[in-house]
Structures are given as C-alpha cells and as structure tokens.
Design a protein around this motif. Structure first.
Motif, PDB file in Angstrom:
ATOM      1  N   PRO A  61       0.827  -1.210   0.000  1.00  0.00           N
ATOM      2  CA  PRO A  61       0.000   0.000   0.000  1.00  0.00           C
ATOM      3  C   PRO A  61       0.862   1.261   0.000  1.00  0.00           C
ATOM      4  O   PRO A  61       2.021   1.236   0.446  1.00  0.00           O
ATOM      5  CB  PRO A  61      -0.793  -0.125   1.304  1.00  0.00           C
ATOM      6  CG  PRO A  61      -0.790  -1.580   1.624  1.00  0.00           C
ATOM      7  CD  PRO A  61       0.526  -2.097   1.138  1.00  0.00           C
ATOM      8  N   PRO A  62       0.321   2.372  -0.492  1.00  0.00           N
ATOM      9  CA  PRO A  62       1.107   3.611  -0.598  1.00  0.00           C
ATOM     10  C   PRO A  62       1.828   4.004   0.687  1.00  0.00           C
ATOM     11  O   PRO A  62       3.004   4.390   0.657  1.00  0.00           O
ATOM     12  CB  PRO A  62       0.057   4.665  -0.988  1.00  0.00           C
ATOM     13  CG  PRO A  62      -0.968   3.878  -1.732  1.00  0.00           C
ATOM     14  CD  PRO A  62      -1.033   2.536  -1.056  1.00  0.00           C
ATOM     15  N   ALA A  64       3.047   2.268   2.918  1.00  0.00           N
ATOM     16  CA  ALA A  64       4.118   1.342   3.294  1.00  0.00           C
ATOM     17  C   ALA A  64       5.293   1.356   2.324  1.00  0.00           C
ATOM     18  O   ALA A  64       6.292   0.670   2.560  1.00  0.00           O
ATOM     19  CB  ALA A  64       3.571  -0.078   3.407  1.00  0.00           C
ATOM     20  N   VAL A  65       5.210   2.135   1.256  1.00  0.00           N
ATOM     21  CA  VAL A  65       6.269   2.114   0.235  1.00  0.00           C
ATOM     22  C   VAL A  65       7.588   2.636   0.791  1.00  0.00           C
ATOM     23  O   VAL A  65       8.650   2.046   0.575  1.00  0.00           O
ATOM     24  CB  VAL A  65       5.846   2.924  -1.004  1.00  0.00           C
ATOM     25  CG1 VAL A  65       7.016   3.029  -2.000  1.00  0.00           C
ATOM     26  CG2 VAL A  65       4.647   2.278  -1.689  1.00  0.00           C
ATOM     27  N   LYS A  66       7.544   3.740   1.525  1.00  0.00           N
ATOM     28  CA  LYS A  66       8.783   4.321   2.055  1.00  0.00           C
ATOM     29  C   LYS A  66       9.527   3.322   2.921  1.00  0.00           C
ATOM     30  O   LYS A  66      10.751   3.139   2.779  1.00  0.00           O
ATOM     31  CB  LYS A  66       8.487   5.585   2.869  1.00  0.00           C
ATOM     32  CG  LYS A  66       9.734   6.231   3.444  1.00  0.00           C
ATOM     33  CD  LYS A  66       9.393   7.445   4.303  1.00  0.00           C
ATOM     34  CE  LYS A  66      10.654   8.060   4.898  1.00  0.00           C
ATOM     35  NZ  LYS A  66      10.338   9.219   5.763  1.00  0.00           N
ATOM     36  N   GLU A  67       8.823   2.655   3.805  1.00  0.00           N
ATOM     37  CA  GLU A  67       9.448   1.675   4.686  1.00  0.00           C
ATOM     38  C   GLU A  67      10.061   0.528   3.882  1.00  0.00           C
ATOM     39  O   GLU A  67      11.174   0.075   4.175  1.00  0.00           O
ATOM     40  CB  GLU A  67       8.416   1.127   5.669  1.00  0.00           C
ATOM     41  CG  GLU A  67       8.970   0.078   6.622  1.00  0.00           C
ATOM     42  CD  GLU A  67       7.902  -0.514   7.522  1.00  0.00           C
ATOM     43  OE1 GLU A  67       8.211  -1.475   8.259  1.00  0.00           O
ATOM     44  OE2 GLU A  67       6.757  -0.023   7.495  1.00  0.00           O
ATOM     45  N   ALA A  68       9.333   0.051   2.865  1.00  0.00           N
ATOM     46  CA  ALA A  68       9.830  -1.064   2.053  1.00  0.00           C
ATOM     47  C   ALA A  68      11.095  -0.661   1.298  1.00  0.00           C
ATOM     48  O   ALA A  68      12.074  -1.422   1.243  1.00  0.00           O
ATOM     49  CB  ALA A  68       8.750  -1.520   1.079  1.00  0.00           C
ATOM     50  N   VAL A  69      11.082   0.533   0.730  1.00  0.00           N
ATOM     51  CA  VAL A  69      12.263   1.003  -0.024  1.00  0.00           C
ATOM     52  C   VAL A  69      13.444   1.219   0.912  1.00  0.00           C
ATOM     53  O   VAL A  69      14.580   0.856   0.593  1.00  0.00           O
ATOM     54  CB  VAL A  69      11.918   2.295  -0.790  1.00  0.00           C
ATOM     55  CG1 VAL A  69      13.180   2.906  -1.411  1.00  0.00           C
ATOM     56  CG2 VAL A  69      10.887   2.013  -1.883  1.00  0.00           C
ATOM     57  N   VAL A  89       2.105   7.564  -4.978  1.00  0.00           N
ATOM     58  CA  VAL A  89       3.506   7.696  -4.551  1.00  0.00           C
ATOM     59  C   VAL A  89       4.301   8.124  -5.784  1.00  0.00           C
ATOM     60  O   VAL A  89       4.415   7.377  -6.758  1.00  0.00           O
ATOM     61  CB  VAL A  89       4.064   6.382  -3.987  1.00  0.00           C
ATOM     62  CG1 VAL A  89       5.532   6.541  -3.615  1.00  0.00           C
ATOM     63  CG2 VAL A  89       3.250   5.942  -2.773  1.00  0.00           C
ATOM     64  N   THR A  90       4.835   9.331  -5.740  1.00  0.00           N
ATOM     65  CA  THR A  90       5.417   9.940  -6.933  1.00  0.00           C
ATOM     66  C   THR A  90       6.860   9.516  -7.172  1.00  0.00           C
ATOM     67  O   THR A  90       7.544   9.022  -6.271  1.00  0.00           O
ATOM     68  CB  THR A  90       5.375  11.470  -6.821  1.00  0.00           C
ATOM     69  OG1 THR A  90       6.249  11.878  -5.749  1.00  0.00           O
ATOM     70  CG2 THR A  90       3.969  11.969  -6.546  1.00  0.00           C
ATOM     71  N   ILE A  91       7.304   9.751  -8.401  1.00  0.00           N
ATOM     72  CA  ILE A  91       8.704   9.514  -8.746  1.00  0.00           C
ATOM     73  C   ILE A  91       9.610  10.378  -7.876  1.00  0.00           C
ATOM     74  O   ILE A  91      10.658   9.922  -7.404  1.00  0.00           O
ATOM     75  CB  ILE A  91       8.954   9.834 -10.242  1.00  0.00           C
ATOM     76  CG1 ILE A  91       8.233   8.814 -11.149  1.00  0.00           C
ATOM     77  CG2 ILE A  91      10.448   9.869 -10.550  1.00  0.00           C
ATOM     78  CD1 ILE A  91       8.807   7.424 -11.127  1.00  0.00           C
TER      79      ILE A  91
END
Length: 262
Positions: A61-62, A64-69, A89-91
């Motif tokens: 989910p959007p 959670a993207v930061k944590e995954a990256v 979630v932007t480039i």
C-alpha cells in the motif's frame, strides 16, 4: 497484483521460476498458494532479495512504500531497478528515498486475460535498457503506455479502476432491467455480460468508435436513440462526480504519504 504480475510473466515464459524471488510481510495466504503453484520460486527476506535481484517490484500500500524502499536500499545492486505499483507515490518521492533507478507501474486486473493497458512512468535515472526490459515484460500480458505523471491519476480511472467502475455501472443497468420487467437477475446479468463482450469485440476488432457503434444500433427517433439520449443527459454529471471524488482521494493519499515522509 504481485501474484498476477509474477504469474503472468511465468505463464508467458518471459522468465523461469528460478529467476523469481518473493518476500511478503504477511506469511501464509497468497504467498503460500503462489509457491505451491511454482515450487522453484524462492522465498527470501527483503534484504536477501535486494542483494540478488536487478528488477524489484514493490507491491505494498502507498503508506508502506517508504518503509519497504528504506529496508532494501542498503542492499541493492548497483544497477537495481525498483518498480512501485502504489497509487499516489510519486517519482520524486521514490527518488528521495533511494538512489536507485525507479519507475511507476499501474497494473490492471484485466491483464489476467492478457488485455488492458499498463501505465508506466520512468524516473530520469532509468537506463534505456531497463526501460525496455520492463516494458517488454509488461507487454506480454497487455498494452504498455508511457504517460506523463501529471495525468496518471485520471488515466488510472480508465485502466486500473475501470473494471470496478464498469462493473458498478452495469450492475445498476442490470438491476434497472429487473425492476422494469419480469426478468430474473441472473437472466439480466447473462444478457448484459454477453453484450459487453460483443461490444468490446466490435470496438477492437472492427476498430469502431463509441459514436460509430451508437450510430450502427440507434435509428433516429427509435428506441435505442431514446435510451442513449437519457444517458447523455444524465451521465456527464455522474462521471464528473466520479473523477472529482477519485482525484480528491488520490490527493488525500498523497498528503498521508507526505506526512509520513516528514
């Protein structure tokens, strides 16, 4: 969507099972089912996966993207290419969170039937060979369309969200037939589903436009024309509301992601 992407690439023989590694935050469920279908696929930690893979799909989910990256970034290969499927979630944000090459991919459920359009936006860091590799993979189960990121939310309504939106529209159409006749719900749905399939074939195989299709069916002053006029009177307001509410929702998600980035 992660299951669909990997399954379609394997079904189309674009990759072999031993080329795939998965990591999941929730043990069991779909991950276990996927590995049962493809026993040579490996299951690894995010760090192990990042260390071994050049192309990585982030399917969370959007929020959670930061944590995954962040979790995988210290372990990524030099030429790693990260592909996020998260809405909103932007480039720019992905670039902020990692120094690797990043792309956005908006999948669609219709890819399960090898149709539909996959939307892709590449970050400026992505090498041409990596753009080509990703797009060749995605093209194996549908069309690929490069799009301006500024248009991706509206375009997602027409691709990723459209199966659900179309289903909502024709659910109401079928229910109206039931309310205005003695047709059973199952009959109305059966008639309408086959009409949808046939109309889709006309539009694609005969390369007809929506307007041409209407002209072929609707006689001036006839029954179909009367129904089409009713739709044209009522539908613009409804569809403007669809875009107003969905685009507002995208902005709300973006704000939530941005707050988590502070």
């Amino acid at each position: 969507m992660a299951d669909m992407i990997a399954s379609k690439l394997l079904e189309q023989k674009k990759i072999n099972e031993d080329m795939v590694a998965i990591s999941t935050r929730t043990p069991g469920g779909r991950a276990e089912s996927f590995i049962k279908r493809y026993p040579n696929v490996s299951r690894q930690s995010p760090e192990e996966l990042a260390n071994q893979c050049e192309l990585l799909f982030i399917c969370v989910p959007p929020i959670a993207v930061k944590e995954a990256v962040a979790q995988i970034s210290p372990h990524l290969q030099k030429d790693a290419h990260i592909v996020s499927i998260a809405a909103a979630v932007t480039i720019e944000q992905l670039h902020k969170w990692t120094g690797s090459q990043v792309s956005r991919y908006i999948p669609t459920l219709t890819s399960e039937t090898d149709t539909g359009t996959s939307l892709v936006v590449h970050g400026e860091r992505v090498a041409e060979k990596n753009k080509k590799r990703l797009e060749e993979y995605l093209a194996s189960f549908g069309r690929v369309k490069n799009i301006r990121e500024a248009d991706i939310d509206a375009a997602s309504n027409l691709t990723s969200s459209s199966p659900g939106l179309i289903a909502s529209i024709f659910e109401e159409f079928a229910q109206a037939a039931v309310r205005n006749s003695s047709l059973a719900k199952e009959e109305a749905f059966d008639f309408l589903i086959h009409s949808l399939v046939g109309t889709g074939k006309l539009l694609l195989e005969k390369q007809m436009t929506f307007e041409e299709t209407l002209q072929r069916v609707a006689t001036k002053g006839g029954i179909t024309a009367e129904g089409a006029d009713a739709i044209r009177q009522q539908a613009p307001q409804m569809f403007d509301e669809v875009f107003s509410r969905t685009l507002k929702k995208y902005e709300e998600i973006k704000e939530t992601v941005s707050r988590g980035d502070q």
